[in-house]
Design an enzyme around this catalytic site. Structure first.
Site, PDB file in Angstrom:
ATOM      1  N   ASP A  94      43.242  45.478  44.355  1.00 33.47           N
ATOM      2  CA  ASP A  94      42.047  46.278  44.127  1.00 33.47           C
ATOM      3  C   ASP A  94      41.165  46.214  45.371  1.00 33.47           C
ATOM      4  OD1 ASP A  94      40.749  43.844  44.106  1.00 33.47           O
ATOM      5  OD2 ASP A  94      40.203  43.914  42.002  1.00 33.47           O
ATOM      6  N   SER A  95      40.090  46.955  45.360  1.00 33.71           N
ATOM      7  CA  SER A  95      39.275  47.104  46.566  1.00 33.71           C
ATOM      8  C   SER A  95      38.143  46.097  46.679  1.00 33.71           C
ATOM      9  CB  SER A  95      38.662  48.501  46.600  1.00 33.71           C
ATOM     10  OG  SER A  95      37.781  48.671  45.488  1.00 33.71           O
ATOM     11  N   GLY A  96      37.825  45.441  45.575  1.00 26.84           N
ATOM     12  CA  GLY A  96      36.636  44.596  45.521  1.00 26.84           C
ATOM     13  C   GLY A  96      35.476  45.289  44.835  1.00 26.84           C
ATOM     14  N   GLY A  97      35.661  46.579  44.509  1.00 25.29           N
ATOM     15  CA  GLY A  97      34.584  47.336  43.890  1.00 25.29           C
ATOM     16  C   GLY A  97      34.169  46.818  42.524  1.00 25.29           C
ATOM     17  N   PHE A  98      35.136  46.308  41.745  1.00 23.40           N
ATOM     18  CA  PHE A  98      34.817  45.821  40.407  1.00 23.40           C
ATOM     19  C   PHE A  98      33.799  44.689  40.448  1.00 23.40           C
ATOM     20  CE2 PHE A  98      35.711  42.857  36.858  1.00 23.40           C
ATOM     21  CZ  PHE A  98      35.337  43.684  35.805  1.00 23.40           C
ATOM     22  N   ASP A 148      35.170  51.796  45.792  1.00 25.34           N
ATOM     23  CA  ASP A 148      34.354  52.752  45.046  1.00 25.34           C
ATOM     24  C   ASP A 148      33.064  52.087  44.606  1.00 25.34           C
ATOM     25  OD1 ASP A 148      35.756  51.030  43.360  1.00 25.34           O
ATOM     26  OD2 ASP A 148      35.826  52.445  41.703  1.00 25.34           O
ATOM     27  N   GLN A 230      35.349  58.351  39.492  1.00 23.40           N
ATOM     28  CA  GLN A 230      34.157  57.819  38.845  1.00 23.40           C
ATOM     29  C   GLN A 230      33.369  58.977  38.227  1.00 23.40           C
ATOM     30  OE1 GLN A 230      33.405  54.807  38.169  1.00 23.40           O
ATOM     31  NE2 GLN A 230      34.798  53.636  39.477  1.00 23.40           N
ATOM     32  N   GLY A 257      35.830  52.850  36.093  1.00 28.02           N
ATOM     33  CA  GLY A 257      34.544  52.855  35.421  1.00 28.02           C
ATOM     34  C   GLY A 257      34.609  52.910  33.916  1.00 28.02           C
ATOM     35  N   ASP A 307      46.162  47.760  33.998  1.00 26.50           N
ATOM     36  CA  ASP A 307      46.036  46.339  34.343  1.00 26.50           C
ATOM     37  C   ASP A 307      44.904  45.731  33.543  1.00 26.50           C
ATOM     38  OD1 ASP A 307      43.524  45.357  36.237  1.00 26.50           O
ATOM     39  OD2 ASP A 307      43.796  47.517  36.230  1.00 26.50           O
ATOM     40  N   CYS A 345      60.515  39.149  18.245  1.00 25.41           N
ATOM     41  CA  CYS A 345      60.372  39.011  19.700  1.00 25.41           C
ATOM     42  C   CYS A 345      61.542  38.205  20.277  1.00 25.41           C
ATOM     43  CB  CYS A 345      59.053  38.321  20.038  1.00 25.41           C
ATOM     44  SG  CYS A 345      58.788  38.076  21.817  1.00 25.41           S
ATOM     45  N   CYS A 347      61.529  36.787  23.373  1.00 18.22           N
ATOM     46  CA  CYS A 347      61.124  35.917  24.474  1.00 18.22           C
ATOM     47  C   CYS A 347      61.515  34.469  24.187  1.00 18.22           C
ATOM     48  CB  CYS A 347      59.624  36.028  24.751  1.00 18.22           C
ATOM     49  SG  CYS A 347      58.558  35.044  23.688  1.00 18.22           S
ATOM     50  N   CYS A 350      59.361  32.523  21.516  1.00 21.12           N
ATOM     51  CA  CYS A 350      59.640  32.820  20.112  1.00 21.12           C
ATOM     52  C   CYS A 350      61.015  32.304  19.692  1.00 21.12           C
ATOM     53  CB  CYS A 350      59.541  34.323  19.862  1.00 21.12           C
ATOM     54  SG  CYS A 350      57.842  34.948  19.952  1.00 21.12           S
ATOM     55  N   HIS A 375      54.550  34.491  26.443  1.00 19.15           N
ATOM     56  CA  HIS A 375      54.814  35.382  25.309  1.00 19.15           C
ATOM     57  C   HIS A 375      53.996  36.667  25.405  1.00 19.15           C
ATOM     58  CE1 HIS A 375      55.130  37.010  21.239  1.00 19.15           C
ATOM     59  NE2 HIS A 375      53.810  37.083  21.269  1.00 19.15           N
TER      60      HIS A 375
END
Length: 429
Positions: A94-98, A148, A230, A257, A307, A345, A347, A350, A375
C-alpha cells in the site's frame, strides 16, 4: 525470457461477477482473491511455507511501517521484500495513505504530502506521492499503490471533495516524467482537476512537482501502479474520480475509502457504481475488505481483489471463521467439545485438533492464535477458490445462495434464479 508485468484475462462471468487469471511478475493468480496483510513483511504466527500450503497468492505489505523498520533502503540492499521475507509469490504494497486515518493524531496533511510523527522514535516523516512510490520501488512488490488522500466515509462536507481532487493530483505526481510534453500534459490535468494556484498548499505541491522533474515511478516495466478511487459516499465525486483515473490508463484500479463505518447498503452501492465504470480488462481491488459476506457481494458486483487484517486479528482473539459465521473458542461451551472447528474444512487444524484443545490454547498459549490464523486464512483462500470455480462452472448463484442463505437471501428465493443485481440500483445524481 520476457517478464509479464500484468496481464488480466477474464476466464468466466456470471452477470457482473468475473473469474480471471492475473499474471504478475512473481505469480499467476486466480480471482476473486483475498490478500492477507503482512504489515512488516510477516503474517503473525505463520511461515511463508504455511502460506504457500494454504494457497495464498498475494501478501500485502505496509509501505509506511516498512519504511520505518527495517527501512526500504535495507530491504533494497538485501534483494527486495520477496527475498527478504522468503516469499516466492506476488506482493502488493500500500502507499501509506491509510495511515492518514489510522494515525490521524500523528499526521498533518497538506498538498505537498503527509507528515507523520514516527511512533518508533517521534521524529517527523514527510511522505509525498513521489517518496511513497520511490519507497515502494525499493521494496519491489508486484503491485504498488499511489498515495491518496484518505478520509473516513462517515465524514461529510468539503473535506471529501478536497481529498478526491487531491488524490487525482497526486496520481499525476506519482507518474510524471522528464518528457517536457508529458509534464505539460500533467500540469494541465492538475489545473483541470481543481488546482488553485492562489491556495498556499496547492502552490507548494506544484513547486514540489516542478522541482522534481523526473519520473517518480522508476520501475514501470517491473511493478504495476494502481490508482485509488476516492469520493466518500458521494456518487458524483466517485464518478469524477473514476473518470480521472481511467483517463490515466493505469494497470489496475482500487476502490478506497470504504469499510470505515458506513452502512452496508451504502458500501455495496459505491462498489457497484465504481465497478460498473472501471475498465473490463483491468483488475479491480476493493481495499480493506475482509468479511466473507462483503467479499461475496463485491465479487458479485464485479470486483476481483480484497485485503484485510480481520481473519488473523480475529484469530488472535480466539475466534474462528466457519460457514455459519464465527465460532468463539474462548467460550466455556468449547471446553469439552471434541468436534473440529468445522467438519467440512480440509485444513490441518480441523483435521488434527478439537475445539476443546483449541479452547485451552487460546486462553493460555500463543500457539492457539497461530492455529486459528492458519484456519481462518485457509477459510478465506477456500472461499476465493470456490468463488472462482463457481463463476467458471456457472454455479455461482447456487454457491452464493447456500453460503449466505441465513444472512442476505430471503428463504423464499430460488437459488437458481437469484440475481445480485437486485441489491444495487444506480444512484440518482
Amino acid at each position: 525470457m520476457r517478464v509479464v508485468v500484468l496481464l488480466c484475462k477474464i476466464l468466466g462471468r456470471f452477470n457482473r461477477a468475473r473469474a480471471a487469471r492475473l499474471t504478475l511478475p512473481h505469480f499467476v493468480c486466480e480471482t476473486p482473491l483475498f490478500m492477507p496483510v503482512g504489515t512488516q513483511g510477516t503474517i503473525k504466527g505463520l511461515t511463508t511455507n504455511q502460506l504457500e500450503d494454504i494457497g495464498c497468492q498475494i501478501i500485502l505489505g505496509n509501505t509506511y511501517h516498512l519504511a520505518l523498520r527495517p527501512t526500504s533502503e535495507l530491504i533494497d540492499e538485501l534483494g527486495g521484500l520477496h527475498k527478504f521475507m522468503n516469499w516466492p509469490r506476488a506482493l502488493l504494497t500500500d502507499s501509506g495513505g491509510f495511515q492518514m486515518v489510522s494515525l490521524l493524531h500523528l499526521a498533518d496533511i497538506t498538498e505537498e504530502g503527509v507528515t507523520f510523527q514516527s511512533p518508533v522514535d517521534g521524529k517527523p516523516m514527510l511522505l509525498t506521492p513521489e517518496e511513497s512510490i520511490q519507497i515502494q520501488n525499493r521494496i519491489g512488490a508486484d503491485i504498488i499503490m499511489a498515495l491518496d488522500d484518505v478520509v473516513k466515509t462517515t465524514i461529510t462536507g468539503p473535506r471529501i471533495e478536497e481529498a478526491m481532487y487531491r488524490t487525482l493530483r497526486w496520481i499525476d505526481r506519482c507518474i510524471a516524467g522528464t518528457d517536457f510534453e508529458k509534464l505539460i500534459f500533467f500540469f494541465s490535468r492538475l489545473v483541470h482537476t481543481g488546482w488553485d494556484f492562489n491556495d498556499k498548499n496547492t502552490y507548494i505541491g506544484y513547486h514540489h512537482l516542478n522541482k522534481c522533474g523526473y519520473a517518480a515511478h522508476k520501475r514501470p516495466k517491473e511493478q504495476n501502479l494502481f490508482g485509488i478511487v476516492q469520493g466518500g459516499l458521494d456518487p458524483v465525486l466517485r464518478d469524477i474520480c473514476v473518470q480521472g483515473l481511467v483517463e490515466r490508463n493505469l494497470p489496475g484500479y482500487a476502490i478506497g475509502g470504504l469499510a470505515g463505518g458506513e452502512d452496508k447498503d451504502s458500501f455495496w452501492r459505491v462498489v457497484a457504481q465504481c465497478t460498473a465504470s472501471l475498465p473490463e480488462s483491468k483488475p479491480r481491488y476493493v481495499m480493506g475488505v475482509g468479511y466473507p459476506l462483503d467479499i461475496v457481494v463485491c465479487s458479485a458486483l464485479g470486483a476481483d481483489m480484497y485485503d484485510c487484517v480481520y481473519p488473523t486479528r480475529t484469530a488472535r482473539f480466539g475466534t474462528a471463521l466457519v460457514p455459519e459465521g464465527v465460532l468463539r473458542l474462548k467460550h466455556q461451551s468449547m471446553a469439552d467439545d471434541t468436534r473440529p472447528i468445522d467438519s467440512t474444512c480440509e485444513c490441518m487444524v480441523c483435521k488434527n485438533y478439537t475445539r476443546a484443545y483449541l479452547h485451552c490454547l487460546v486462553t493460555k498459549d500463543a500457539m492457539g492464535s497461530q492455529l486459528l490464523s492458519y484456519h481462518n486464512l485457509y477459510y478465506m483462500m477456500q472461499l476465493s477458490r470456490n468463488l472462482h470455480s463457481s463463476i467458471i462452472e456457472g454455479t455461482f448463484p447456487k454457491y452464493v445462495c447456500l453460503l449466505t442463505y441465513y444472512t442476505i437471501v430471503p428463504s423464499h428465493v430460488n437459488c437458481d434464479n437469484f440475481h445480485f443485481g437486485t441489491l444495487y440500483k444506480k444512484p440518482q445524481h
